[in-house]
Design a protein around this motif. Structure first.
Motif, PDB file in Angstrom:
ATOM      1  N   LEU A 190       0.838  -1.191   0.000  1.00  0.00           N
ATOM      2  CA  LEU A 190       0.000   0.000   0.000  1.00  0.00           C
ATOM      3  C   LEU A 190       0.875   1.244   0.000  1.00  0.00           C
ATOM      4  CD1 LEU A 190      -2.498  -1.079   2.808  1.00  0.00           C
ATOM      5  CD2 LEU A 190      -2.889  -1.161   0.333  1.00  0.00           C
ATOM      6  N   ILE A 191       0.336   2.336  -0.517  1.00  0.00           N
ATOM      7  CA  ILE A 191       1.045   3.616  -0.436  1.00  0.00           C
ATOM      8  C   ILE A 191       0.994   4.116   1.003  1.00  0.00           C
ATOM      9  CG2 ILE A 191       1.011   6.030  -1.165  1.00  0.00           C
ATOM     10  CD1 ILE A 191      -0.086   5.054  -3.886  1.00  0.00           C
ATOM     11  N   ALA A 192      -0.172   3.996   1.631  1.00  0.00           N
ATOM     12  CA  ALA A 192      -0.337   4.420   3.024  1.00  0.00           C
ATOM     13  C   ALA A 192      -1.434   3.582   3.685  1.00  0.00           C
ATOM     14  CB  ALA A 192      -0.697   5.902   3.103  1.00  0.00           C
ATOM     15  N   LEU A 193      -1.332   3.458   4.996  1.00  0.00           N
ATOM     16  CA  LEU A 193      -2.332   2.768   5.810  1.00  0.00           C
ATOM     17  C   LEU A 193      -2.540   3.620   7.057  1.00  0.00           C
ATOM     18  CD1 LEU A 193      -4.106   0.340   6.592  1.00  0.00           C
ATOM     19  CD2 LEU A 193      -2.048  -0.762   7.495  1.00  0.00           C
ATOM     20  N   ARG A 194      -3.795   4.057   7.252  1.00  0.00           N
ATOM     21  CA  ARG A 194      -4.103   4.925   8.389  1.00  0.00           C
ATOM     22  C   ARG A 194      -5.347   4.409   9.106  1.00  0.00           C
ATOM     23  NH1 ARG A 194      -3.229   8.806   4.105  1.00  0.00           N
ATOM     24  NH2 ARG A 194      -5.474   9.071   3.929  1.00  0.00           N
ATOM     25  N   LYS A 195      -5.457   4.753  10.365  1.00  0.00           N
ATOM     26  CA  LYS A 195      -6.648   4.504  11.175  1.00  0.00           C
ATOM     27  C   LYS A 195      -7.094   3.050  11.156  1.00  0.00           C
ATOM     28  CE  LYS A 195      -8.340   9.152  10.311  1.00  0.00           C
ATOM     29  NZ  LYS A 195      -9.424   9.957   9.731  1.00  0.00           N
ATOM     30  N   LEU A 196      -6.166   2.128  11.291  1.00  0.00           N
ATOM     31  CA  LEU A 196      -6.508   0.702  11.316  1.00  0.00           C
ATOM     32  C   LEU A 196      -7.013   0.329  12.700  1.00  0.00           C
ATOM     33  CD1 LEU A 196      -6.576  -2.097  10.009  1.00  0.00           C
ATOM     34  CD2 LEU A 196      -4.156  -2.336  10.587  1.00  0.00           C
ATOM     35  N   SER A 197      -8.196  -0.277  12.727  1.00  0.00           N
ATOM     36  CA  SER A 197      -8.750  -0.754  13.993  1.00  0.00           C
ATOM     37  C   SER A 197      -9.493  -2.061  13.743  1.00  0.00           C
ATOM     38  CB  SER A 197      -9.695   0.275  14.616  1.00  0.00           C
ATOM     39  OG  SER A 197     -10.846   0.438  13.812  1.00  0.00           O
ATOM     40  N   VAL A 249      -4.446   3.812   1.120  1.00  0.00           N
ATOM     41  CA  VAL A 249      -4.111   4.540  -0.096  1.00  0.00           C
ATOM     42  C   VAL A 249      -3.388   3.562  -1.006  1.00  0.00           C
ATOM     43  CG1 VAL A 249      -2.923   6.537  -1.094  1.00  0.00           C
ATOM     44  CG2 VAL A 249      -3.889   6.692   1.212  1.00  0.00           C
ATOM     45  N   GLN A 250      -3.945   3.374  -2.215  1.00  0.00           N
ATOM     46  CA  GLN A 250      -3.395   2.459  -3.208  1.00  0.00           C
ATOM     47  C   GLN A 250      -3.147   3.215  -4.500  1.00  0.00           C
ATOM     48  OE1 GLN A 250      -7.014  -0.135  -2.628  1.00  0.00           O
ATOM     49  NE2 GLN A 250      -5.518  -1.730  -3.069  1.00  0.00           N
ATOM     50  N   PRO A 251      -2.293   2.682  -5.372  1.00  0.00           N
ATOM     51  CA  PRO A 251      -2.109   3.334  -6.672  1.00  0.00           C
ATOM     52  C   PRO A 251      -3.292   3.039  -7.597  1.00  0.00           C
ATOM     53  CG  PRO A 251      -0.657   1.432  -6.468  1.00  0.00           C
ATOM     54  CD  PRO A 251      -1.348   1.594  -5.148  1.00  0.00           C
ATOM     55  N   CYS A 252      -3.718   4.053  -8.343  1.00  0.00           N
ATOM     56  CA  CYS A 252      -4.794   3.898  -9.324  1.00  0.00           C
ATOM     57  C   CYS A 252      -4.316   2.945 -10.419  1.00  0.00           C
ATOM     58  CB  CYS A 252      -5.124   5.265  -9.931  1.00  0.00           C
ATOM     59  SG  CYS A 252      -6.282   5.231 -11.304  1.00  0.00           S
ATOM     60  N   VAL A 253      -5.184   2.030 -10.851  1.00  0.00           N
ATOM     61  CA  VAL A 253      -4.797   1.049 -11.869  1.00  0.00           C
ATOM     62  C   VAL A 253      -4.613   1.689 -13.236  1.00  0.00           C
ATOM     63  CG1 VAL A 253      -5.837  -0.932 -10.715  1.00  0.00           C
ATOM     64  CG2 VAL A 253      -7.193   0.386 -12.347  1.00  0.00           C
ATOM     65  N   SER A 261      -3.810   5.435 -13.725  1.00  0.00           N
ATOM     66  CA  SER A 261      -2.846   6.539 -13.736  1.00  0.00           C
ATOM     67  C   SER A 261      -1.713   6.397 -12.717  1.00  0.00           C
ATOM     68  CB  SER A 261      -3.581   7.843 -13.439  1.00  0.00           C
ATOM     69  OG  SER A 261      -4.110   7.811 -12.123  1.00  0.00           O
ATOM     70  N   LEU A 262      -1.826   5.453 -11.798  1.00  0.00           N
ATOM     71  CA  LEU A 262      -0.887   5.246 -10.687  1.00  0.00           C
ATOM     72  C   LEU A 262      -0.932   6.375  -9.663  1.00  0.00           C
ATOM     73  CD1 LEU A 262       2.219   3.694 -12.479  1.00  0.00           C
ATOM     74  CD2 LEU A 262       0.322   2.536 -11.354  1.00  0.00           C
ATOM     75  N   ASP A 263      -1.884   7.306  -9.804  1.00  0.00           N
ATOM     76  CA  ASP A 263      -2.076   8.345  -8.792  1.00  0.00           C
ATOM     77  C   ASP A 263      -2.642   7.696  -7.532  1.00  0.00           C
ATOM     78  OD1 ASP A 263      -1.251  10.340 -10.515  1.00  0.00           O
ATOM     79  OD2 ASP A 263      -3.289  10.800 -11.196  1.00  0.00           O
ATOM     80  N   TYR A 270      -9.199  -3.226  -7.885  1.00  0.00           N
ATOM     81  CA  TYR A 270      -8.761  -2.318  -8.946  1.00  0.00           C
ATOM     82  C   TYR A 270      -9.109  -0.882  -8.558  1.00  0.00           C
ATOM     83  CZ  TYR A 270      -8.677  -6.759 -11.369  1.00  0.00           C
ATOM     84  OH  TYR A 270      -8.427  -8.057 -11.713  1.00  0.00           O
ATOM     85  N   PRO A 271      -8.338  -0.294  -7.639  1.00  0.00           N
ATOM     86  CA  PRO A 271      -8.645   1.081  -7.237  1.00  0.00           C
ATOM     87  C   PRO A 271      -8.465   2.023  -8.423  1.00  0.00           C
ATOM     88  CG  PRO A 271      -6.532   0.394  -6.347  1.00  0.00           C
ATOM     89  CD  PRO A 271      -7.137  -0.811  -7.001  1.00  0.00           C
ATOM     90  N   ARG A 272      -9.425   2.934  -8.574  1.00  0.00           N
ATOM     91  CA  ARG A 272      -9.377   3.822  -9.739  1.00  0.00           C
ATOM     92  C   ARG A 272      -9.923   5.187  -9.352  1.00  0.00           C
ATOM     93  NH1 ARG A 272     -11.537   2.443 -15.771  1.00  0.00           N
ATOM     94  NH2 ARG A 272     -11.249   4.523 -16.598  1.00  0.00           N
ATOM     95  N   ARG A 273      -9.200   6.217  -9.741  1.00  0.00           N
ATOM     96  CA  ARG A 273      -9.676   7.583  -9.539  1.00  0.00           C
ATOM     97  C   ARG A 273     -10.850   7.819 -10.483  1.00  0.00           C
ATOM     98  NH1 ARG A 273      -6.082  11.080  -6.787  1.00  0.00           N
ATOM     99  NH2 ARG A 273      -7.185  12.807  -7.732  1.00  0.00           N
ATOM    100  N   ASN A 274     -11.831   8.582 -10.045  1.00  0.00           N
ATOM    101  CA  ASN A 274     -13.019   8.834 -10.862  1.00  0.00           C
ATOM    102  C   ASN A 274     -12.688   9.472 -12.202  1.00  0.00           C
ATOM    103  OD1 ASN A 274     -14.705   7.764  -8.943  1.00  0.00           O
ATOM    104  ND2 ASN A 274     -15.104   9.730  -7.960  1.00  0.00           N
ATOM    105  N   GLU A 275     -11.732  10.387 -12.214  1.00  0.00           N
ATOM    106  CA  GLU A 275     -11.416  11.105 -13.448  1.00  0.00           C
ATOM    107  C   GLU A 275     -10.366  10.396 -14.313  1.00  0.00           C
ATOM    108  OE1 GLU A 275      -8.827  12.507 -10.111  1.00  0.00           O
ATOM    109  OE2 GLU A 275     -10.970  12.312 -10.334  1.00  0.00           O
ATOM    110  N   ALA A 276      -9.866   9.260 -13.866  1.00  0.00           N
ATOM    111  CA  ALA A 276      -8.819   8.553 -14.616  1.00  0.00           C
ATOM    112  C   ALA A 276      -9.413   7.878 -15.848  1.00  0.00           C
ATOM    113  CB  ALA A 276      -8.144   7.513 -13.734  1.00  0.00           C
TER     114      ALA A 276
END
Length: 184
Positions: A43-50, A74-78, A80-82, A141-147
């Motif tokens: 993952l790019i980031a991992l926050r607030k894990l409970s 937070v994962q990279p977009c499939v 754009s990699l954003d 497959y995480p994807r940004r809406n505008e990608a």
């Protein structure tokens, strides 16, 4: 000065658990554990894990875990990699069964109807269940809406570009069918 371990216990021996009293838990991993999990899951980031819930006896020999997983990943977009941020809130249920039906010794194993049933071992590792639940909850497959994928055409000079319809396997059959119908 004596140093005390403040890490909450996450592995419980079955013999330590009271069949008459549920075990409540509230796991909130420290930064080092979160980083280890983040790297493990790429993952790019991992926050607030409970991971909050209860472990209680089910019948004479089995144990049930009912919990709630919460995390921000937070994962990279499939496309754009954003970075793509996703909030996960999942109910988690596991039934640890002492007399798990034996699986045949062959290459093909039929999936059980209830995927939450697991064999009961000597211990139950709450952190391992939390990581498994997090892994299963992650978007495939995480994807940004505008990608969007860009359309590009690569053809040699003087050649016609290939259309999408021509790359589909049944497009050629449709053309062949039309040609055969005209020839009749």
């Amino acid at each position: 000065m004596a140093q005390h371990d403040t890490t909450p216990k996450t592995v419980f021996r079955i013999t330590e658990l009271s069949p008459h009293r549920p075990l409540g838990f509230n796991l909130r991993p420290d930064n080092a554990t979160m980083e280890r999990i983040r790297v493990h899951l790429d993952l790019i980031a991992l926050r607030k894990l409970s991971f909050t819930g209860e472990l209680h006896s089910e019948g004479k020999h089995d144990w049930r875990l009912d919990a709630r997983l919460g995390a921000t990943v937070v994962q990279p977009c499939v496309v754009s990699l954003d970075p793509v941020t996703t909030r996960l809130d999942e109910d988690v249920s596991r039934l640890f069964v002492a007399d798990m039906p034996q699986t045949p010794e062959s290459d093909e194993i039929e999936m059980p109807e209830d995927e939450s049933v697991e064999p009961l071992r000597d211990t139950i590792d709450l952190e391992a269940v939390m990581i498994e639940a997090l892994t299963l909850a992650l978007p495939d497959y995480p994807r940004r809406n505008e990608a969007e994928l860009e359309q590009r055409t690569f053809t040699p000079p003087g050649a016609e570009p290939i259309k999408d319809e021509e790359t589909k396997p049944f497009a050629g059959l449709a053309g062949l069918k039309q040609k055969l119908e005209r020839d009749e």
